[in-house]
Design a protein around this motif. Structure first.
Motif, PDB file in Angstrom:
ATOM      1  N   VAL A   1      -6.187  13.717  -8.833  1.00 49.29           N
ATOM      2  CA  VAL A   1      -5.548  12.269  -9.368  1.00 49.29           C
ATOM      3  C   VAL A   1      -4.446  12.303  -8.362  1.00 49.29           C
ATOM      4  O   VAL A   1      -3.499  13.300  -7.783  1.00 49.29           O
ATOM      5  CB  VAL A   1      -5.157  12.726 -10.660  1.00 49.29           C
ATOM      6  CG1 VAL A   1      -4.174  11.753 -11.120  1.00 49.29           C
ATOM      7  CG2 VAL A   1      -6.528  13.002 -11.447  1.00 49.29           C
ATOM      8  N   VAL A   2      -4.206  11.031  -8.035  1.00 46.04           N
ATOM      9  CA  VAL A   2      -2.943  10.379  -6.867  1.00 46.04           C
ATOM     10  C   VAL A   2      -2.078   9.369  -7.642  1.00 46.04           C
ATOM     11  O   VAL A   2      -2.489   8.780  -8.601  1.00 46.04           O
ATOM     12  CB  VAL A   2      -3.536  10.312  -5.566  1.00 46.04           C
ATOM     13  CG1 VAL A   2      -4.393  11.328  -5.345  1.00 46.04           C
ATOM     14  CG2 VAL A   2      -4.509   9.062  -5.824  1.00 46.04           C
ATOM     15  N   TYR A   3      -1.180   9.138  -7.136  1.00 42.35           N
ATOM     16  CA  TYR A   3       0.206   8.092  -7.595  1.00 42.35           C
ATOM     17  C   TYR A   3       0.350   7.326  -6.404  1.00 42.35           C
ATOM     18  O   TYR A   3       0.448   7.490  -5.338  1.00 42.35           O
ATOM     19  CB  TYR A   3       1.211   9.066  -8.079  1.00 42.35           C
ATOM     20  CG  TYR A   3       0.817   9.979  -9.243  1.00 42.35           C
ATOM     21  CD1 TYR A   3       0.488   9.761 -10.490  1.00 42.35           C
ATOM     22  CD2 TYR A   3       0.061  11.240  -8.633  1.00 42.35           C
ATOM     23  CE1 TYR A   3       0.249  10.703 -11.639  1.00 42.35           C
ATOM     24  CE2 TYR A   3       0.104  12.392  -9.659  1.00 42.35           C
ATOM     25  CZ  TYR A   3      -0.192  12.030 -11.040  1.00 42.35           C
ATOM     26  OH  TYR A   3      -0.676  12.768 -11.881  1.00 42.35           O
ATOM     27  N   GLY A   4       0.689   6.057  -6.992  1.00 44.24           N
ATOM     28  CA  GLY A   4       1.423   5.045  -6.215  1.00 44.24           C
ATOM     29  C   GLY A   4       1.004   3.687  -6.591  1.00 44.24           C
ATOM     30  O   GLY A   4       0.033   3.388  -7.536  1.00 44.24           O
ATOM     31  N   GLY A   5       1.738   2.489  -6.237  1.00 48.43           N
ATOM     32  CA  GLY A   5       1.503   1.324  -6.595  1.00 48.43           C
ATOM     33  C   GLY A   5       0.362   0.678  -5.420  1.00 48.43           C
ATOM     34  O   GLY A   5      -0.352   1.082  -5.106  1.00 48.43           O
ATOM     35  N   GLY A   6       0.629  -0.520  -5.253  1.00 43.17           N
ATOM     36  CA  GLY A   6       0.075  -1.458  -4.507  1.00 43.17           C
ATOM     37  C   GLY A   6      -0.308  -1.077  -3.171  1.00 43.17           C
ATOM     38  O   GLY A   6      -1.505  -1.031  -2.632  1.00 43.17           O
TER      39      GLY A   6
ATOM     40  N   ALA B   1      -7.892 -10.979 -10.842  1.00 43.68           N
ATOM     41  CA  ALA B   1      -7.059 -11.110  -9.668  1.00 43.68           C
ATOM     42  C   ALA B   1      -7.056  -9.913  -8.875  1.00 43.68           C
ATOM     43  O   ALA B   1      -6.972  -9.940  -7.440  1.00 43.68           O
ATOM     44  CB  ALA B   1      -5.850 -11.358 -10.058  1.00 43.68           C
ATOM     45  N   THR B   2      -7.106  -8.797  -9.367  1.00 44.11           N
ATOM     46  CA  THR B   2      -7.053  -7.586  -8.560  1.00 44.11           C
ATOM     47  C   THR B   2      -8.354  -7.310  -7.966  1.00 44.11           C
ATOM     48  O   THR B   2      -8.398  -6.972  -6.705  1.00 44.11           O
ATOM     49  CB  THR B   2      -6.895  -6.350  -9.579  1.00 44.11           C
ATOM     50  OG1 THR B   2      -5.649  -6.436 -10.060  1.00 44.11           O
ATOM     51  CG2 THR B   2      -6.825  -4.825  -8.739  1.00 44.11           C
ATOM     52  N   TYR B   3      -9.421  -7.793  -8.368  1.00 43.20           N
ATOM     53  CA  TYR B   3     -10.807  -7.614  -7.943  1.00 43.20           C
ATOM     54  C   TYR B   3     -10.728  -8.444  -6.616  1.00 43.20           C
ATOM     55  O   TYR B   3     -11.123  -8.118  -5.624  1.00 43.20           O
ATOM     56  CB  TYR B   3     -11.934  -8.162  -8.817  1.00 43.20           C
ATOM     57  CG  TYR B   3     -13.350  -8.193  -8.268  1.00 43.20           C
ATOM     58  CD1 TYR B   3     -14.024  -7.019  -8.033  1.00 43.20           C
ATOM     59  CD2 TYR B   3     -13.734  -9.509  -7.595  1.00 43.20           C
ATOM     60  CE1 TYR B   3     -15.307  -7.336  -7.680  1.00 43.20           C
ATOM     61  CE2 TYR B   3     -14.955  -9.465  -7.104  1.00 43.20           C
ATOM     62  CZ  TYR B   3     -15.643  -8.504  -6.828  1.00 43.20           C
ATOM     63  OH  TYR B   3     -17.056  -8.455  -6.361  1.00 43.20           O
ATOM     64  N   ASP B   4     -10.296  -9.918  -7.000  1.00 46.08           N
ATOM     65  CA  ASP B   4     -10.365 -10.914  -5.664  1.00 46.08           C
ATOM     66  C   ASP B   4      -9.349 -10.340  -4.502  1.00 46.08           C
ATOM     67  O   ASP B   4      -9.947 -10.432  -3.467  1.00 46.08           O
ATOM     68  CB  ASP B   4      -9.982 -11.965  -6.350  1.00 46.08           C
ATOM     69  CG  ASP B   4     -10.838 -12.734  -7.132  1.00 46.08           C
ATOM     70  OD1 ASP B   4     -12.063 -12.381  -7.210  1.00 46.08           O
ATOM     71  OD2 ASP B   4     -10.486 -13.711  -7.836  1.00 46.08           O
ATOM     72  N   ALA B   5      -8.488  -9.706  -4.733  1.00 45.64           N
ATOM     73  CA  ALA B   5      -7.434  -9.170  -3.793  1.00 45.64           C
ATOM     74  C   ALA B   5      -8.205  -8.153  -3.122  1.00 45.64           C
ATOM     75  O   ALA B   5      -7.830  -8.160  -1.800  1.00 45.64           O
ATOM     76  CB  ALA B   5      -6.002  -8.689  -4.363  1.00 45.64           C
TER      77      ALA B   5
ATOM     78  N   VAL C   1     -11.480  -7.694  -2.660  1.00 48.74           N
ATOM     79  CA  VAL C   1     -12.953  -7.963  -2.199  1.00 48.74           C
ATOM     80  C   VAL C   1     -12.748  -9.236  -1.102  1.00 48.74           C
ATOM     81  O   VAL C   1     -13.425  -9.098  -0.292  1.00 48.74           O
ATOM     82  CB  VAL C   1     -13.789  -8.434  -3.290  1.00 48.74           C
ATOM     83  CG1 VAL C   1     -15.119  -8.893  -2.807  1.00 48.74           C
ATOM     84  CG2 VAL C   1     -14.315  -7.168  -4.081  1.00 48.74           C
ATOM     85  N   TRP C   2     -11.860  -9.973  -1.412  1.00 47.37           N
ATOM     86  CA  TRP C   2     -11.674 -11.465  -0.694  1.00 47.37           C
ATOM     87  C   TRP C   2     -10.410 -11.132   0.340  1.00 47.37           C
ATOM     88  O   TRP C   2     -10.171 -11.769   1.327  1.00 47.37           O
ATOM     89  CB  TRP C   2     -11.627 -12.597  -1.574  1.00 47.37           C
ATOM     90  CG  TRP C   2     -12.838 -12.668  -2.172  1.00 47.37           C
ATOM     91  CD1 TRP C   2     -13.261 -12.435  -3.584  1.00 47.37           C
ATOM     92  CD2 TRP C   2     -14.156 -13.529  -1.765  1.00 47.37           C
ATOM     93  NE1 TRP C   2     -14.661 -12.696  -3.571  1.00 47.37           N
ATOM     94  CE2 TRP C   2     -15.156 -13.509  -2.542  1.00 47.37           C
ATOM     95  CE3 TRP C   2     -14.055 -13.647  -0.158  1.00 47.37           C
ATOM     96  CZ2 TRP C   2     -16.319 -13.874  -2.142  1.00 47.37           C
ATOM     97  CZ3 TRP C   2     -15.570 -14.355   0.047  1.00 47.37           C
ATOM     98  CH2 TRP C   2     -16.617 -14.604  -0.807  1.00 47.37           C
ATOM     99  N   GLN C   3      -9.481 -10.336   0.006  1.00 48.80           N
ATOM    100  CA  GLN C   3      -8.436  -9.871   0.811  1.00 48.80           C
ATOM    101  C   GLN C   3      -7.553 -11.338   1.075  1.00 48.80           C
ATOM    102  O   GLN C   3      -7.317 -11.427   2.538  1.00 48.80           O
ATOM    103  CB  GLN C   3      -8.813  -9.377   2.057  1.00 48.80           C
ATOM    104  CG  GLN C   3      -9.429  -8.020   1.690  1.00 48.80           C
ATOM    105  CD  GLN C   3      -9.868  -7.241   2.881  1.00 48.80           C
ATOM    106  OE1 GLN C   3      -9.933  -7.646   4.144  1.00 48.80           O
ATOM    107  NE2 GLN C   3     -10.499  -6.102   2.705  1.00 48.80           N
ATOM    108  N   GLY C   4      -7.395 -12.170   0.411  1.00 47.15           N
ATOM    109  CA  GLY C   4      -6.715 -13.361   0.275  1.00 47.15           C
ATOM    110  C   GLY C   4      -7.287 -14.501   1.139  1.00 47.15           C
ATOM    111  O   GLY C   4      -6.793 -15.639   1.357  1.00 47.15           O
TER     112      GLY C   4
ATOM    113  N   GLU D   1     -14.684  -3.560 -14.228  1.00 44.12           N
ATOM    114  CA  GLU D   1     -14.782  -4.106 -15.752  1.00 44.12           C
ATOM    115  C   GLU D   1     -13.449  -4.841 -16.137  1.00 44.12           C
ATOM    116  O   GLU D   1     -12.383  -4.189 -15.863  1.00 44.12           O
ATOM    117  CB  GLU D   1     -14.835  -2.817 -16.686  1.00 44.12           C
ATOM    118  CG  GLU D   1     -14.883  -3.103 -18.362  1.00 44.12           C
ATOM    119  CD  GLU D   1     -13.568  -3.202 -18.861  1.00 44.12           C
ATOM    120  OE1 GLU D   1     -13.017  -4.009 -19.170  1.00 44.12           O
ATOM    121  OE2 GLU D   1     -12.969  -1.839 -18.978  1.00 44.12           O
ATOM    122  N   LEU D   2     -13.571  -6.032 -16.372  1.00 41.29           N
ATOM    123  CA  LEU D   2     -12.347  -6.883 -16.079  1.00 41.29           C
ATOM    124  C   LEU D   2     -12.048  -7.418 -17.651  1.00 41.29           C
ATOM    125  O   LEU D   2     -12.696  -6.936 -18.670  1.00 41.29           O
ATOM    126  CB  LEU D   2     -12.214  -8.085 -15.253  1.00 41.29           C
ATOM    127  CG  LEU D   2     -12.758  -7.537 -13.810  1.00 41.29           C
ATOM    128  CD1 LEU D   2     -13.226  -8.836 -12.875  1.00 41.29           C
ATOM    129  CD2 LEU D   2     -11.908  -6.505 -13.235  1.00 41.29           C
ATOM    130  N   GLY D   3     -11.330  -8.496 -17.785  1.00 42.43           N
ATOM    131  CA  GLY D   3     -10.813  -9.001 -19.119  1.00 42.43           C
ATOM    132  C   GLY D   3     -11.851 -10.094 -19.810  1.00 42.43           C
ATOM    133  O   GLY D   3     -12.834 -10.212 -19.307  1.00 42.43           O
TER     134      GLY D   3
END
Length: 603
Positions: free
Chosen positions: A251-256, A278-282, A284-287, A303-305
């Motif tokens: 287990v590790v820690y940190g943000g973006g 949005a996280t998935y797209d960021a 997979v598609w990297q902007g 698994e999304l919303g």
């Protein structure tokens, strides 16, 4: 036989519940406890991440070669360490989120699917990857349906429930594809999977870890905790200590920045996330524009919303029925302050249903009685305000703000003002007026009225089209239909259940229980979204029976369940029920069931 006995004892449990209800003073809700926040955990450095991934990668072939019996032994050891971690973890989560009448009960109960999933995985592995189920049936269109749950001692507790796995059309009921390949000598050498932990609920993180370890890619796991609930990371590690000690999990820690470093690490073979599109797209598609093939080439399970609909089929309900269903809808709205991907977002009714107004009054009364909660999740206050801006006349319900003026809550993004937000209810919307494309992720609910003249069959057909075509996402939905209505309109009801394109269809029970029933799948309606349009995701987790090619799960519940169900937001004895349920789920037996039943009657 056990299923029959479980159903037969429901009237007796109802009688016991009624008798104990005469003494309400004996069991009272606990005082509200406001959130205290938590001390942030420093991000794991890149040097530490490199060392952790190197150790895991060295262990990946060993994990891939470990036979099912060896894996079962490790997971059985995890049952003991998980039970030992639950009390402290629930206390920490309650301190961080607050408690609203049930002590640490709500945060204890969230460990029940973790313990259940662990035990069921042990049973599956001990069966060589093909555990027994309750049989199959074939629908008139040829689709295979597996009767998955409950079985054994659980059937005594869950009287009248039935959980089904509906397979994709043209597929038969095969199990454990991974373990069949391993038995044939065609499995690979494994790899290191990255699990990006969900920030809202502990069982999502724990069950996602198990999913990657044993189902898809046969990989060891590095799990990055979300900064919102990183305080639970040490408890996840303690719960799965045997896997950590063996070198198969860390287990590790940190943000973006830490997440980005891990996603792009050359030794990470795949990624699994529970979160937002949005996280998935960021990742997979990297902007870049979502055209052609995505630039990120590693497998990403998601698994999304969902904008979750709760469908109320018109029928003739008693006053007690109205109050019971209102309690179930309130549970779907208020649990975890509404910070759930399965949260009740839309209440779908028939405008001409004679009891529509009476139901809404019962729902208002329930929400007025429930403590308003502090919306602890970053951004949820803004969503609450945006809803109120869009629907300025939305009803604001609840007993009022329980926080002291000027109080602040420590969070990973600094200190924020602490205040409880009212439950918002907007009724009488047409399908065109409703906001059906974006999750609110907070304590708000819309009622959408369909104009089908109060005719159950017409309503069920229209509700199917509305949910499938106008509501974003395919994760889960709930349907409440009186047994008499189901019998009188059998064909229309069957078409409704079959036609809803959701990964979890929950009948007469909140979607919370669809998630918690780990023999069923949890995820998008499959085969799911594409990188260009990911929707609610592209995979399903849980599925401890290891059924291949599942399309969706259907959970059927009795119209009324006794005693007071543990998912009720007004349950008065949830701490004791949670402790007894954890012991029972780890080792189902009559000896463990009797204390659980006794505590449940005191709810």
């Amino acid at each position: 036989m056990l299923r029959f006995l479980g159903s037969a004892q429901q009237p007796l449990l109802g009688l016991g519940e009624a008798l104990l209800a005469r003494y309400p003073g004996r069991f009272a809700l606990k005082p509200v406890q406001l959130p205290k926040g938590f001390e942030p955990i420093p991000p794991t450095s890149e040097a530490e991440l490199d060392a952790i991934i190197a150790r895991l990668k060295a262990k990946a072939p060993e994990w891939a070669a470990l036979p099912p019996a060896g894996r079962a032994a490790l997971l059985r050891a995890c049952l003991d360490t998980t039970l030992a971690a639950t009390e402290a973890a629930a206390t920490a989560a309650t301190d961080a989120k607050g408690s609203y009448g049930q002590g640490i009960g709500e945060e204890l109960v969230v460990w029940v699917p973790v313990v259940t999933g662990l035990r069921e995985m042990v049973e599956a592995l001990e069966a060589g990857g093909a555990p027994r189920h309750n049989g199959t049936r074939r629908r008139k269109d040829g689709q295979v349906v597996v009767d998955a749950w409950p079985s054994g001692m659980e059937a005594l507790l869950w009287g009248g429930f039935r959980g089904e796995l509906w397979l994709q059309h043209g597929k038969e009921a095969t199990q454990g594809e991974l373990y069949q390949r391993k038995a044939e000598g065609s499995a690979g050498d494994g790899g290191v999977a990255l699990v990006l932990g969900a920030g809202n609920q502990l069982p999502v993180v724990a069950l996602d870890i198990l999913h990657k370890l044993r189902v898809i890619d046969d990989e060891v796991v590095v799990c990055k905790m979300n900064p919102v609930n990183e305080y639970l990371g040490p408890y996840v590690r303690k719960a799965f200590q045997p896997l950590v000690d063996a070198g198969y999990l860390e287990v590790v820690y940190g943000g973006g920045p830490v997440g980005k470093y891990l996603c792009n690490h050359p030794s990470i073979a795949s990624v699994h996330l529970t979160g937002s599109a949005a996280t998935y797209d960021a990742i997979v598609w990297q902007g870049k524009p979502k055209q052609g093939e995505p630039p990120y080439t590693k497998p990403v399970g998601a698994e999304l919303g969902c904008v979750t609909p709760y469908v109320l089929v018109p029928g003739k309900w008693s006053d007690a029925d109205l109050e019971y269903v209102a309690d179930s809808v309130a549970a779907g709205l208020t649990n975890n302050a509404g910070h759930n991907c399965l949260k009740a977002e839309l209440l779908v009714t028939d405008r001409s249903w004679p009891q529509r107004k009476a139901f809404l009054e019962a729902l208002r009364a329930k929400l007025k009685s429930l403590p308003n909660r502090v919306a602890y999740y970053p951004g949820s206050d803004a969503k609450h305000s945006a809803f109120l801006s869009r629907f300025g006349d939305a009803e604001q319900l609840g007993p009022g703000d329980t926080a002291a003026d000027g109080a602040e809550l420590a969070s990973t993004s600094g200190r924020v003002e602490m205040h409880a937000t009212p439950w918002l209810l907007k009724t009488g919307l047409t399908p065109q007026q409703a906001a059906t494309q974006d999750e609110n992720w907070c304590g708000v609910l819309q009622e959408v009225c369909l104009d089908t003249g109060g005719h159950p069959a017409a309503f069920m057909a229209a509700a199917t089209d509305f949910c499938n075509d106008q509501c974003w996402g395919t994760l889960s939905c709930a349907v409440f239909a009186h047994p008499t209505t189901q019998r009188k309109h059998r064909a229309a009801f069957d078409d409704l259940v079959a036609g809803l394109r959701y990964g979890s269809v929950c009948i007469n029970v909140p979607t919370l229980i669809g998630f918690a029933t780990t023999k069923l799948t949890w995820g998008a309606f499959l085969p799911g979204g594409t990188p260009q349009d990911i929707g609610s995701g592209n995979c399903a987790v849980h599925n401890t029976l290891l059924l291949d090619h599942v399309q969706k799960s259907v959970l059927r519940a009795p119209w009324r369940f006794h005693p007071v169900p543990f998912w009720s937001p007004s349950h008065r004895n949830l701490e004791a029920v949670g402790r007894a349920a954890l012991r029972f789920c780890a080792n189902p037996s009559m000896r463990a069931m009797l204390p659980l039943a006794g505590q449940a009657l005191q709810g």
